[in-house]
Scaffold this active site. Structure first.
Site, PDB file in Angstrom:
ATOM      1  N   ASP A 144       0.827  -1.210   0.000  1.00 28.39           N
ATOM      2  CA  ASP A 144       0.000   0.000   0.000  1.00 28.39           C
ATOM      3  C   ASP A 144       0.858   1.256   0.000  1.00 28.39           C
ATOM      4  O   ASP A 144       0.737   2.119   0.869  1.00 28.39           O
ATOM      5  CB  ASP A 144      -0.964  -0.020   1.191  1.00 28.39           C
ATOM      6  N   ASP A 171      -1.348  -2.753  -4.112  1.00 30.48           N
ATOM      7  CA  ASP A 171      -1.662  -1.328  -3.986  1.00 30.48           C
ATOM      8  C   ASP A 171      -0.395  -0.498  -4.155  1.00 30.48           C
ATOM      9  O   ASP A 171       0.272  -0.129  -3.184  1.00 30.48           O
ATOM     10  CB  ASP A 171      -2.391  -0.999  -2.680  1.00 30.48           C
ATOM     11  N   HIS A 290      -3.029  -9.772  -1.036  1.00 32.27           N
ATOM     12  CA  HIS A 290      -3.295  -8.368  -0.692  1.00 32.27           C
ATOM     13  C   HIS A 290      -4.220  -8.269   0.519  1.00 32.27           C
ATOM     14  O   HIS A 290      -3.835  -7.738   1.546  1.00 32.27           O
ATOM     15  CB  HIS A 290      -3.868  -7.605  -1.890  1.00 32.27           C
ATOM     16  N   HIS A 300     -11.504  -3.363   6.701  1.00 32.20           N
ATOM     17  CA  HIS A 300     -11.455  -4.520   5.806  1.00 32.20           C
ATOM     18  C   HIS A 300     -11.667  -5.838   6.544  1.00 32.20           C
ATOM     19  O   HIS A 300     -11.157  -6.878   6.123  1.00 32.20           O
ATOM     20  CB  HIS A 300     -10.136  -4.549   5.021  1.00 32.20           C
ATOM     21  N   HIS A 327      -3.268  -4.085   2.301  1.00 30.30           N
ATOM     22  CA  HIS A 327      -4.668  -3.660   2.305  1.00 30.30           C
ATOM     23  C   HIS A 327      -5.053  -2.851   3.546  1.00 30.30           C
ATOM     24  O   HIS A 327      -5.599  -1.766   3.417  1.00 30.30           O
ATOM     25  CB  HIS A 327      -5.580  -4.881   2.152  1.00 30.30           C
ATOM     26  N   VAL A 328      -4.813  -3.386   4.728  1.00 37.31           N
ATOM     27  CA  VAL A 328      -5.091  -2.656   5.966  1.00 37.31           C
ATOM     28  C   VAL A 328      -3.905  -1.728   6.233  1.00 37.31           C
ATOM     29  O   VAL A 328      -2.760  -2.183   6.264  1.00 37.31           O
ATOM     30  CB  VAL A 328      -5.289  -3.626   7.139  1.00 37.31           C
ATOM     31  N   HIS A 329      -4.188  -0.440   6.413  1.00 33.31           N
ATOM     32  CA  HIS A 329      -3.094   0.543   6.507  1.00 33.31           C
ATOM     33  C   HIS A 329      -2.562   0.626   7.924  1.00 33.31           C
ATOM     34  O   HIS A 329      -2.759   1.614   8.645  1.00 33.31           O
ATOM     35  CB  HIS A 329      -3.565   1.898   5.994  1.00 33.31           C
TER      36      HIS A 329
HETATM   37 FE   LIG Z   1      -5.949  -2.350  -0.687  1.00 31.71          FE
END
Ligand SMILES: [Fe+2]
Ligand SMILES: *[C@@H]1O[C@H](CO)[C@@H](O)[C@H](O)[C@H]1NC(C)=O
Ligand SMILES: *[C@@H]1O[C@H](CO)[C@@H](O)[C@H](O)[C@H]1NC(C)=O
Length: 424
Positions: A144, A171, A290, A300, A327-329
């Site tokens: 990400d 990402d 991801h 998510h 995916h998870v920031h």
């Molecule tokens: Fe993502």
């Protein structure tokens, strides 16, 4: 003693970060322009990726037609070899890409520095180092990424790490349909991605499908970030595998946004790929997805669940050591897990979706923290996976404390095949 230790860990993980580190606000998008002296023939957005054990793909873009050739050699300014490849381009809505050049060079010696130029263009010389042909090897892991001031901070830290190969679980640019941001991302990462191989798999931000107007998914991603899928008998750029360190590490790059059910092409490919891995020669097996299969962040929640249900058994039986996700920031490290429970023979699950994108951090977590979640923190940063030998690897998570990097989590892992007595 154990209770005290646990208590300290709990206190640290629940309040530690808010006391020790005040998160600064989000940073702006960096739009990286072409340099003033560039013209239509100047190679830009140069990046490299591994092709088999001793070749490298060089990818770059020019505004105008230019030769798809790479001159390369082991001393600066003197190029003993030349290879040629192909050019492609794509259109997306009203945008027309530049010429995307794709050239495979080699055979190359391991652990060696090569100098190269693209399209015989004398204005820019690049260099890269090939990965070693045996252990040890250092892999950088970052998800990400995006293109903000935080991304830049993460990239500076990655540069200092002197990694051998980068793994990116999806990402990339956060161009989000606006194609010039793919070009800007290419320029932002070029200083790193032209010097060490970057191996990527797709995230949801790569899909960029618009009903009727742009019906095919992954148009820009597949055109700009072609990976060596054919080398692992995959017929899709969206999933593949590769070896590093002379086959001591096998990496599965899985696709969270293409079919993964048991009748799918990806599933069948994975079964076949795992059957070919000889764990006597390959003590380390890693996987990237991801959307995380295990995640205790509010963001998510459950999005990786269908893929987990389909593929977790395959990875467990193959004794995959670590599964990295994005995916998870935020950052989160799980115990060894199988089927939602701690299992000494399952993979360690790590979410590393904290590269620095413009959507900001995912700060809300499920409460209480599940027992299988050992460390979680919403900060930007990157990871390093240093495989020391057949039995030992060290994982570290490097948080961006403003522009300093701080190791906030570090553990030693033992390969599952070296524990064959316990894991059969
Ligand atoms: Fe993502
Ligand atoms: C990224 O950070 C470095 C070091 O702080 C700085 O020199 C560079 O200009 C930054 N890059 C961009 C595109 O802002
Ligand atoms: C592998 O590396 C670990 C950690 O440095 C070390 O303790 C161990 O002795 C090494 N094993 C071998 C066989 O060299």
């Amino acid at each position: 003693m154990a209770t005290h230790g646990l208590l300290l860990v709990l206190i640290f993980s629940s309040v530690g970060w808010s006391v020790s580190y005040q998160r600064p606000p989000a940073r702006e998008i960096l739009s990286v322009p072409l340099s003033d002296d560039a013209d239509g023939l100047t190679p830009q957005q140069v990046h490299i990726s591994l092709v088999g054990s001793d070749k490298m793909r060089v990818t770059w873009i020019t505004e105008d037609d230019a030769p798809s050739t790479v001159d390369y050699g082991t001393s600066s300014g003197s190029y003993s070899h030349t290879a040629s490849g192909s050019t492609s381009s794509y259109s997306y809505l009203l945008y027309d890409s530049g010429r995307i050049h794709d050239v495979i060079i080699g055979p190359l010696n391991p652990n060696s520095i090569y100098y190269y130029r693209c399209g015989s263009n004398p204005t820019r010389e690049f260099s890269f180092k090939t990965p070693p042909a045996q252990l040890p090897i250092k892999l950088a892991v970052i998800g990400d990424l995006g293109q903000t001031g935080w991304t830049n901070s993460t990239l500076q830290h990655l540069t200092e790490s002197n990694y051998d190969t980068l793994l990116l679980p999806g990402d990339l640019s956060y161009a989000d349909f606006y194609q010039p941001l793919w070009d800007s991302f290419g320029r932002l990462v070029e200083p790193l991605a032209s010097t060490r191989p970057w191996m990527v798999t797709q995230g949801n931000h790569e899909i960029e499908k618009i009903p009727i107007l742009e019906p095919s998914s992954f148009k820009a991603y597949n055109a700009r970030w072609r990976m060596p899928y054919d080398m692992s008998s995959s017929d899709s750029n969206l999933y593949y595998s590769f070896d590093v360190a002379g086959g001591a590490v096998h990496v599965l790059m899985l696709g969270s946004y293409t079919d993964f059910d048991s009748g799918s092409a990806q599933y069948k490919w994975l079964v076949g790929d795992l059957a070919k891995v000889n764990r006597k020669k390959t003590p380390w097996l890693l996987a990237l997805v991801h959307a995380p299969w295990y995640n205790s962040n509010d963001d998510h929640q459950g999005e990786g669940e269908d893929m987990r249900k389909s593929m977790e058994d395959l990875l467990y039986k193959a004794k995959v050591d670590v599964v990295f996700a994005g995916h998870v920031h935020a950052y989160e490290r799980f115990d060894r897990v199988y089927n939602n429970k701690k299992d000494g023979c399952g993979p360690v699950y790590i979410t590393i979706g904290d590269g620095g994108n413009r959507e900001g951090l995912a700060t809300e977590y499920l409460d209480p923290q599940p027992v299988i979640s050992l460390f979680r923190e919403a900060s930007f940063g990157h990871g390093q996976f240093s495989v020391v030998n057949a039995t030992h690897a060290q994982w570290s998570w490097h948080r961006n404390d403003d522009d300093e990097q701080v190791i906030a989590d570090q553990i030693w892992l033992t390969s599952l095949v070296s524990q064959s007595a316990a894991c059969g």
